[in-house]
Design an enzyme around this catalytic site. Structure first.
Site, PDB file in Angstrom:
ATOM      1  N   ASP A   1      -8.000  -5.279  -0.480  1.00  0.00           N
ATOM      2  CA  ASP A   1      -8.391  -6.123  -1.252  1.00  0.00           C
ATOM      3  C   ASP A   1      -7.698  -7.601  -1.452  1.00  0.00           C
ATOM      4  OD1 ASP A   1      -7.194  -3.314  -3.192  1.00  0.00           O
ATOM      5  OD2 ASP A   1      -9.588  -4.424  -3.227  1.00  0.00           O
TER       6      ASP A   1
ATOM      7  N   HIS B   1       0.919  -0.919  -0.193  1.00  0.00           N
ATOM      8  CA  HIS B   1      -0.280  -0.038  -0.377  1.00  0.00           C
ATOM      9  C   HIS B   1       0.675   1.118   0.599  1.00  0.00           C
ATOM     10  CE1 HIS B   1      -3.319   2.373   0.690  1.00  0.00           C
ATOM     11  NE2 HIS B   1      -3.716   1.768   0.804  1.00  0.00           N
TER      12      HIS B   1
HETATM   13  C1  SDX Z   1      -5.767   0.372  -3.163  1.00  0.00           C
HETATM   14  O1  SDX Z   1      -4.513   4.584  -2.059  1.00  0.00           O
HETATM   15  C2  SDX Z   1      -5.259   4.158  -1.701  1.00  0.00           C
HETATM   16  O2  SDX Z   1      -5.240   4.246  -0.706  1.00  0.00           O
HETATM   17  C3  SDX Z   1      -5.537   2.816  -2.090  1.00  0.00           C
HETATM   18  C4  SDX Z   1      -7.107   2.336  -1.698  1.00  0.00           C
HETATM   19  C5  SDX Z   1      -8.037   2.952  -1.517  1.00  0.00           C
HETATM   20  O3  SDX Z   1      -8.828   2.505  -0.473  1.00  0.00           O
HETATM   21  O4  SDX Z   1      -8.717   3.699  -2.624  1.00  0.00           O
HETATM   22  O5  SDX Z   1      -6.390   1.299  -0.544  1.00  0.00           O
HETATM   23  C6  SDX Z   1      -7.581   0.865  -1.933  1.00  0.00           C
HETATM   24  O6  SDX Z   1      -5.529   0.864  -4.157  1.00  0.00           O
HETATM   25  C7  SDX Z   1      -5.315  -0.712  -2.011  1.00  0.00           C
HETATM   26  C8  SDX Z   1      -3.727  -1.061  -2.744  1.00  0.00           C
HETATM   27  C9  SDX Z   1      -4.265  -2.344  -3.961  1.00  0.00           C
HETATM   28  N1  SDX Z   1      -3.020  -2.858  -4.898  1.00  0.00           N
HETATM   29  C10 SDX Z   1      -2.757  -3.632  -5.248  1.00  0.00           C
HETATM   30  O7  SDX Z   1      -3.145  -4.448  -3.926  1.00  0.00           O
HETATM   31  C11 SDX Z   1      -1.993  -4.098  -5.786  1.00  0.00           C
HETATM   32  C12 SDX Z   1      -0.451  -5.118  -5.023  1.00  0.00           C
HETATM   33  N2  SDX Z   1      -0.251  -3.800  -4.982  1.00  0.00           N
HETATM   34  C13 SDX Z   1       1.537  -3.167  -5.392  1.00  0.00           C
HETATM   35  O8  SDX Z   1       0.590  -2.838  -6.320  1.00  0.00           O
HETATM   36  C14 SDX Z   1       1.433  -1.962  -4.923  1.00  0.00           C
HETATM   37  O9  SDX Z   1       1.440  -2.477  -3.584  1.00  0.00           O
HETATM   38  C15 SDX Z   1       1.334  -0.862  -4.595  1.00  0.00           C
HETATM   39  C16 SDX Z   1       0.376   0.154  -6.034  1.00  0.00           C
HETATM   40  C17 SDX Z   1       0.129  -0.471  -3.724  1.00  0.00           C
HETATM   41  C18 SDX Z   1       1.803   0.231  -3.943  1.00  0.00           C
HETATM   42  O10 SDX Z   1       3.001   0.403  -5.257  1.00  0.00           O
HETATM   43  P1  SDX Z   1       4.061   1.461  -4.620  1.00  0.00           P
HETATM   44  O11 SDX Z   1       4.573   2.840  -3.760  1.00  0.00           O
HETATM   45  O12 SDX Z   1       5.092   1.318  -5.870  1.00  0.00           O
HETATM   46  O13 SDX Z   1       5.035   0.649  -3.457  1.00  0.00           O
HETATM   47  P2  SDX Z   1       5.856   0.817  -2.399  1.00  0.00           P
HETATM   48  O14 SDX Z   1       6.344   1.792  -2.728  1.00  0.00           O
HETATM   49  O15 SDX Z   1       5.559   0.372  -0.986  1.00  0.00           O
HETATM   50  O16 SDX Z   1       7.014  -0.131  -2.520  1.00  0.00           O
HETATM   51  C19 SDX Z   1       8.284  -0.862  -1.915  1.00  0.00           C
HETATM   52  C20 SDX Z   1       8.611  -2.659  -2.845  1.00  0.00           C
HETATM   53  C21 SDX Z   1       8.557  -1.718  -3.897  1.00  0.00           C
HETATM   54  O17 SDX Z   1      10.127  -2.562  -4.513  1.00  0.00           O
HETATM   55  P3  SDX Z   1      11.523  -2.380  -3.867  1.00  0.00           P
HETATM   56  O18 SDX Z   1      11.656  -1.078  -5.349  1.00  0.00           O
HETATM   57  O19 SDX Z   1      11.717  -1.405  -3.040  1.00  0.00           O
HETATM   58  O20 SDX Z   1      12.369  -3.579  -4.135  1.00  0.00           O
HETATM   59  O21 SDX Z   1       7.598  -2.902  -2.874  1.00  0.00           O
HETATM   60  C22 SDX Z   1       7.679  -3.345  -3.583  1.00  0.00           C
HETATM   61  C23 SDX Z   1       8.075  -2.415  -4.395  1.00  0.00           C
HETATM   62  O22 SDX Z   1       8.361  -3.061  -6.185  1.00  0.00           O
HETATM   63  N3  SDX Z   1       6.592  -3.945  -3.955  1.00  0.00           N
HETATM   64  C24 SDX Z   1       5.973  -5.086  -4.307  1.00  0.00           C
HETATM   65  C25 SDX Z   1       4.175  -5.209  -3.905  1.00  0.00           C
HETATM   66  N4  SDX Z   1       4.131  -3.849  -3.770  1.00  0.00           N
HETATM   67  C26 SDX Z   1       5.127  -3.166  -3.086  1.00  0.00           C
HETATM   68  N5  SDX Z   1       6.508  -6.484  -4.568  1.00  0.00           N
HETATM   69  C27 SDX Z   1       5.954  -7.633  -4.235  1.00  0.00           C
HETATM   70  N6  SDX Z   1       4.534  -7.948  -3.988  1.00  0.00           N
HETATM   71  C28 SDX Z   1       3.279  -6.656  -4.112  1.00  0.00           C
HETATM   72  N7  SDX Z   1       2.008  -6.567  -4.202  1.00  0.00           N
END
Ligand code: SDX
Length: 392
Positions: free
Chosen positions: A327, A270
Site C-alpha cells: 500500500d 505487515h
Molecule cells: C495489507 O495480511 C495481508 O496479507 C494483508 C495484505 C494483503 O495483501 O491482503 O498484505 C494487505 O493489509 C497490508 C498492510 C496494510 N496496513 C498498513 O499499512 C497499516 C499500517 N501498518 C500497521 O497497522 C501494521 O503494520 C499492521 C496492521 C500491518 C500489522 O500490525 P501488527 O501485527 O501489530 O504489526 P506487528 O505485530 O508487526 O508490530 C510490531 C511492532 C508494534 O510495536 P511494539 O508493540 O513492538 O512496540 O511494530 C509496531 C507495532 O506497534 N508497528 C508500527 C507499524 N506497524 C507495526 N509502528 C509504526 N508504524 C507502523 N506502520
C-alpha cells in the site's frame, strides 16, 4: 494456563488452513501465485491470465485464455435494475459503502438458480464476480460524482474497460492511454491474492456456512475496508499529503514511534512480511515508470522515498522489521493515473475478487470441509449463582 484450564499451543498451530493457491515467505519476501513469483507475473502476464492461473492452478494456453477472456468480457454488464440500488445512497457515500452493499445485493439477482455444491455453478459465480466488479466499482464512482453510468465495452482489455467506465463521458470519445492501462493491469495483478489475509479469511469463514458467494464477497469487501488492511492505501496517500514535504518527515516518524500516539506509518509493516513486501518493490518501480512516462512530477513521491529511506535507517523500524508494504506506493501510482483516493480500496477489492473466489472455490471443493468455528480462550467469570445476586 488461565486458571480455569490450560490450552494446547499446538492447537493454535492446527487452527491455520491448508491451501495450494498462494505461498508467502515473510522472512525472505517471497510471494508465489500457484508457484510463480509475483515479480514475473506482474511484468510478463496480464491480469486475466493471472485470474485463470489462480482459479485453475495452471497458466492458460492461448485457446483456454481466449475462451476465458470471452466468458469474462461477455458478462461485464449488470442487470439494468441493479442501477436503482445506487440511488438509495447519498451522493457523498464512500464508494466502498456502495460497492459493499451492491455486491451483497447481487445475491438477489444471480444466486437463486445456483447450486454451489456443483463445481460448474461455482465456476460461473467466479466468472460473474470477476466480470462485474469493475462495472459496479466504476458505477459507484460515477454515482459519487453525479455523472451517468458508462456501459462496459467488449472491444477493449479488462483494465481498459474499467478505465473507460470510470472516465468516459457520453459527450466525447474516450481513448485508453496504454501507459495507464498497463499500470492498472499490473496493480490488479499485484493485489490479486495474498494467502489467508483478513478479508480472504472472512470470505472462507462466511463461505464455510454455505452462504452464497456474492454475500461472502461482500463480507470480504467489508473486512478489506479497514485502515489496517486494504484501507491502508487510501490512508497512506492521506498521510503523505498531510506530511506534505520532506522537512516534516521527522515529526511523523516521531509520532509513529510514540506509544501514546495512535498514529502509525500507513503502508508500513505487515503481519507476515518481516522483510520487503515484494509487491512494494514492483510498485515502487511502477511508480517511477508511470510518473516518467506520463511526465508527472509528484512531490509526494519524493516524500515517500525520503520517508522510506529515513524509516529503514531508524532502529525502531529496523528492530521491528517494519518495511513498506503493497500500500505504500500504490496510492501515488493510482493518483498519477487519475484515480481519486476514495476509489483506492475499491480497486483493491476489485483486484482481490479473483483471490477471494479462488479460495472460496478451493474450500467448497473440499468434501471434508466443515463450518468454520474459531475456538476461544474463556477468561470471564467462573460459574456463579444468580439468585444470590438477586437477594443482595
Ligand atoms: C495489507 O495480511 C495481508 O496479507 C494483508 C495484505 C494483503 O495483501 O491482503 O498484505 C494487505 O493489509 C497490508 C498492510 C496494510 N496496513 C498498513 O499499512 C497499516 C499500517 N501498518 C500497521 O497497522 C501494521 O503494520 C499492521 C496492521 C500491518 C500489522 O500490525 P501488527 O501485527 O501489530 O504489526 P506487528 O505485530 O508487526 O508490530 C510490531 C511492532 C508494534 O510495536 P511494539 O508493540 O513492538 O512496540 O511494530 C509496531 C507495532 O506497534 N508497528 C508500527 C507499524 N506497524 C507495526 N509502528 C509504526 N508504524 C507502523 N506502520
Amino acid at each position: 494456563s488461565h486458571g480455569y484450564f490450560t490450552y494446547d499451543p499446538g492447537f493454535m498451530a492446527t487452527a491455520s488452513c491448508q491451501s495450494n493457491i498462494t505461498y508467502i515467505d515473510g522472512d525472505n519476501g517471497i510471494l508465489l501465485y500457484r508457484g510463480y513469483p509475483i515479480e514475473q507475473l506482474a511484468k510478463s502476464a496480464n491480469y486475466l491470465e493471472v485470474c485463470y492461473l489462480l482459479l485453475y492452478g495452471e497458466a492458460p494456453t492461448a485457446k483456454q485464455f481466449e475462451k476465458f477472456q470471452h466468458n469474462i468480457m461477455r458478462h461485464t454488464m449488470v442487470h439494468e435494475q441493479l442501477s436503482s440500488f445506487f440511488k438509495g445512497y447519498r451522493r457523498d457515500a464512500h464508494p466502498m459503502a456502495i460497492v459493499c452493499g451492491v455486491i451483497a445485493g447481487l445475491s438477489a439477482f444471480y444466486h437463486d438458480p445456483m447450486d454451489i455444491t456443483d463445481q460448474s455453478h461455482r465456476e460461473i459465480a467466479a466468472h460473474r464476480m470477476i466480470a462485474k466488479l469493475p462495472t459496479i466499482a466504476a458505477m459507484a464512482y460515477k454515482y459519487s460524482i453525479g455523472q451517468p453510468f458508462v456501459y462496459p465495452r467488449n472491444d477493449v482489455s479488462y483494465a481498459g474497460n474499467f478505465l473507460q467506465m470510470m472516465f468516459a463521458v457520453p459527450c466525447e470519445d474516450y481513448k485508453v492511454n496504454p501507459i495507464v492501462e498497463r499500470a492498472m493491469d499490473r496493480i490488479f495483478t499485484l493485489h490479486a491474492d495474498h494467502e489467508q489475509n483478513a478479508s480472504t479469511s472472512t470470505v472462507r469463514l462466511a463461505g464455510s456456512s454455505g452462504a452464497n458467494p456474492f454475500a461472502c464477497i461482500a463480507a470480504g469487501i467489508a473486512s478489506l475496508w479497514g485502515p489496517a488492511h486494504g484501507g491502508a492505501n487510501e490512508a497512506c496517500l492521506t498521510m503523505l499529503e498531510e506530511i506534505g514535504s520532506v522537512d516534516r518527515i521527522p515529526e511523523f516518524i516521531a509520532r509513529a514511534k510514540d506509544k501514546d500516539d495512535p498514529f502509525r506509518l500507513m503502508g508500513f509493516g505487515h503481519r507476515v512480511y518481516k522483510n520487503f513486501d515484494p509487491r512494494a518493490t514492483v510498485m515502487r518501480e511502477t511508480c517511477h515508470e508511470v510518473l516518467d512516462d506520463l511526465k508527472i512530477e509528484d512531490p509526494l513521491l519524493d516524500v515517500a522515498m525520503e520517508l522510506e529511506r529515513i524509516a529503514l535507517s531508524d532502529p525502531y523500524f529496523v528492530d521491528r522489521q517494519l518495511y513498506p508494504n503493497v500500500d505504500f506506493y500504490s496510492g501515488i501510482v493510482l493518483k498519477a493515473v487519475g484515480i481519486p483516493s476514495s476509489m483506492f480500496t475499491v480497486i483493491f477489492a476489485l483486484s482481490r475478487t479473483v483471490g477471494w473466489m479462488s479460495h472460496w472455490n478451493e474450500m467448497m471443493s473440499d468434501s471434508k470441509q466443515k463450518i468454520g468455528r474459531p475456538r476461544q480462550l474463556y477468561t470471564g467469570a467462573p460459574e456463579r449463582d444468580f439468585h444470590t445476586q438477586v437477594e443482595k
